[in-house]
Write a protein that holds these residues in place. Structure first.
Motif, PDB file in Angstrom:
ATOM      1  N   LYS A 150      -8.449   1.599   4.476  1.00 14.62           N
ATOM      2  CA  LYS A 150      -8.622   1.125   3.091  1.00 14.62           C
ATOM      3  C   LYS A 150      -7.377   0.396   2.562  1.00 14.62           C
ATOM      4  CE  LYS A 150     -12.740   2.912   2.466  1.00 14.62           C
ATOM      5  NZ  LYS A 150     -13.933   2.055   2.170  1.00 14.62           N
ATOM      6  N   THR A 193       0.855  -1.179   0.000  1.00 18.63           N
ATOM      7  CA  THR A 193       0.000   0.000   0.000  1.00 18.63           C
ATOM      8  C   THR A 193       0.901   1.242   0.000  1.00 18.63           C
ATOM      9  OG1 THR A 193      -1.838  -1.091   1.137  1.00 18.63           O
ATOM     10  CG2 THR A 193      -1.664   1.302   1.397  1.00 18.63           C
ATOM     11  N   LYS A 231      -4.930  -2.472   1.514  1.00 21.52           N
ATOM     12  CA  LYS A 231      -5.138  -3.840   1.051  1.00 21.52           C
ATOM     13  C   LYS A 231      -4.000  -4.774   1.447  1.00 21.52           C
ATOM     14  CE  LYS A 231      -6.076  -4.138  -3.339  1.00 21.52           C
ATOM     15  NZ  LYS A 231      -6.113  -3.821  -4.788  1.00 21.52           N
ATOM     16  N   TYR A 232      -2.852  -4.208   1.829  1.00 16.78           N
ATOM     17  CA  TYR A 232      -1.670  -5.036   2.037  1.00 16.78           C
ATOM     18  C   TYR A 232      -1.106  -4.853   3.446  1.00 16.78           C
ATOM     19  CZ  TYR A 232      -2.028  -5.231  -3.042  1.00 16.78           C
ATOM     20  OH  TYR A 232      -2.485  -5.407  -4.318  1.00 16.78           O
ATOM     21  N   ASN A 288      -6.507   1.984  -8.977  1.00 20.58           N
ATOM     22  CA  ASN A 288      -5.314   2.004  -8.133  1.00 20.58           C
ATOM     23  C   ASN A 288      -5.338   3.026  -7.004  1.00 20.58           C
ATOM     24  OD1 ASN A 288      -4.343   0.104  -9.897  1.00 20.58           O
ATOM     25  ND2 ASN A 288      -2.961   1.488 -10.976  1.00 20.58           N
ATOM     26  N   CYS A 289      -6.236   3.989  -7.065  1.00 14.42           N
ATOM     27  CA  CYS A 289      -6.201   5.097  -6.104  1.00 14.42           C
ATOM     28  C   CYS A 289      -7.515   5.237  -5.343  1.00 14.42           C
ATOM     29  CB  CYS A 289      -5.904   6.416  -6.819  1.00 14.42           C
ATOM     30  SG  CYS A 289      -4.335   6.442  -7.711  1.00 14.42           S
ATOM     31  N   SER A 320       2.530   0.641  -6.647  1.00 20.43           N
ATOM     32  CA  SER A 320       1.384   0.125  -5.895  1.00 20.43           C
ATOM     33  C   SER A 320       0.107   0.213  -6.706  1.00 20.43           C
ATOM     34  CB  SER A 320       1.219   0.920  -4.585  1.00 20.43           C
ATOM     35  OG  SER A 320       0.068   0.509  -3.884  1.00 20.43           O
ATOM     36  N   ASP A 321      -0.818  -0.696  -6.433  1.00 20.75           N
ATOM     37  CA  ASP A 321      -2.172  -0.602  -6.984  1.00 20.75           C
ATOM     38  C   ASP A 321      -3.161  -0.259  -5.865  1.00 20.75           C
ATOM     39  OD1 ASP A 321      -2.285  -2.929  -5.541  1.00 20.75           O
ATOM     40  OD2 ASP A 321      -3.013  -4.181  -7.182  1.00 20.75           O
ATOM     41  N   ASN A 322      -2.608   0.269  -4.780  1.00 20.39           N
ATOM     42  CA  ASN A 322      -3.436   0.643  -3.616  1.00 20.39           C
ATOM     43  C   ASN A 322      -2.897   1.951  -3.018  1.00 20.39           C
ATOM     44  OD1 ASN A 322      -3.929  -0.634  -0.245  1.00 20.39           O
ATOM     45  ND2 ASN A 322      -5.402   0.435  -1.528  1.00 20.39           N
TER      46      ASN A 322
END
Length: 377
Positions: A80, A3, A82-83, A58-59, A30-32
């Motif tokens: 929020k 993230t 994800k990782y 991604n955002c 990142s995709d988060n």
């Protein structure tokens, strides 16, 4: 995989320009992305981010959080995530390696269970060439060691400027959340004037942090905390060896073998470590927008004989060099070539050029030449 959190205050054209240079270098890490932009350039920054690919996926863009409380906003944003790991983005730090290299570094940090590593200010803290005294484990990108409370005394002597948590970090979200929770108290910011008086009395780093930490131990009984910085900034989160809570330990720390990022203007007390002083910023030798620049009245005429070359690089010796030092060169007679390792410019009589003086450059005389130099810094 990771993230990325971007909770930044962009309130000037200079900061916005920096953001436009640094964000694209790391966007694909990142995709988060968790994004909250503050300051009068907020709309400009968000529009710039949204011009990148796949920002809808991604955002996560946040609005109406707590502009006066960085910690409270960040805690909300991390809901929020994800990782398990987070990269804290700061707009004034440039990625010096490739994005692939950065991804490999993060992957290895995750695989080896590193809780925290400092991604920038490579000379600060525990320099990699001095880390052997800690008898660390070795990986491709890191020296790693377990930092426990029984090592505090030794580390304070060996590496007093090491921070077990600095903002320029990649770390486990669990670790960051623990630190955020410790800030969840009614607080008072120590006035700037009082901090100046403390320094005049000899109470500066690390004794200022040691003193405030001791006072906060007492104040914790009534759930109150003294702070060195305003709540709107993130700097209260940082933990030095002299004010880290023992319940945050132990942690596995990673020390990067090679420099990964660098700050554009701040030396952090080490001369010639910022990008400006190393000639790495700006990215171009030639300065285009100089019409409103007022150069020092002082000037000097130089002579250079045909075939001769002179080497130059100038910056003021101050800890934080925010302005790019500029050099005005006007050719009076002859013919010269001004060059860096990336570009070159030929001047004929009457021609002039403005360049970034901090970038190493050469003046070569193709004919016997005379030229005038002025500086602005």
């Amino acid at each position: 995989m990771i993230t990325a959190i971007c909770n930044v205050y962009i309130n000037s054209e200079e900061k916005f320009e920096l953001f436009k240079e640094t964000f694209p270098l790391v966007y694909s890490i990142s995709d988060n992305w968790l994004i909250y932009i503050r300051g009068k350039f907020r709309k400009n920054v968000i529009s710039f981010i949204k011009a990148h690919k796949n920002t809808k996926q991604n955002c996560v863009f946040f609005t109406n959080l707590f502009d006066n409380d960085w910690v409270k906003s960040t805690k909300k944003m991390l809901e929020k995530a994800k990782y398990d790991y987070v990269y804290v983005f700061l707009e004034d730090h440039f990625l010096l390696k490739s994005l692939i290299h950065f991804k490999q570094v993060i992957s290895e940090a995750i695989d080896t269970g590193i809780d925290y590593f400092q991604y920038s200010a490579h000379k600060i803290g525990v320099p990699s060439n001095n880390s052997e005294i800690l008898f660390p484990d070795h990986t491709k990108f890191f020296f790693t060691y377990k930092f426990s409370k029984n090592k505090l005394y030794e580390l304070r002597k060996l590496f007093p400027r090491f921070y077990p948590f600095a903002l320029i970090s990649v770390c486990k979200i669990e670790y960051l959340n623990k630190i955020l929770s410790l800030e969840n108290k009614f607080s008072f910011t120590i006035p700037t004037l009082l901090q100046v008086i403390m320094e005049k009395l000899g109470i500066y780093y690390p004794n200022n942090r040691r003193l405030v930490f001791s006072l906060n131990k007492i104040l914790s009984i009534i759930n109150v905390k003294l702070r060195l910085y305003p709540l709107s900034t993130p700097f209260n989160l940082e933990r030095s060896l002299f004010d880290i809570e023992e319940n945050l330990l132990p942690i596995r720390v990673g020390i990067l073998r090679e420099e990964l990022f660098a700050n554009w203007d701040d030396d952090n007390g080490f001369d010639d470590s910022s990008m400006i002083k190393r000639g790495l910023y700006p990215l171009s030798l030639k300065v285009s927008n100089y019409n409103d620049i007022k150069f020092n009245r002082k000037k000097k005429q130089y002579k250079l004989s045909k075939g001769s070359t002179s080497k130059h690089r100038f910056y003021p010796n101050i800890s934080r060099q925010k302005n790019i030092p500029l050099k005005y060169i006007k050719l009076i007679d002859g013919r010269i070539t001004i060059s860096s390792n990336k570009e070159s410019y030929n001047l004929l009589p009457g021609d002039y050029i403005v360049i970034a003086a901090n970038i190493e450059h050469y003046i070569h005389a193709n004919l016997d030449s005379k030229y005038i130099v002025k500086l602005k810094y």
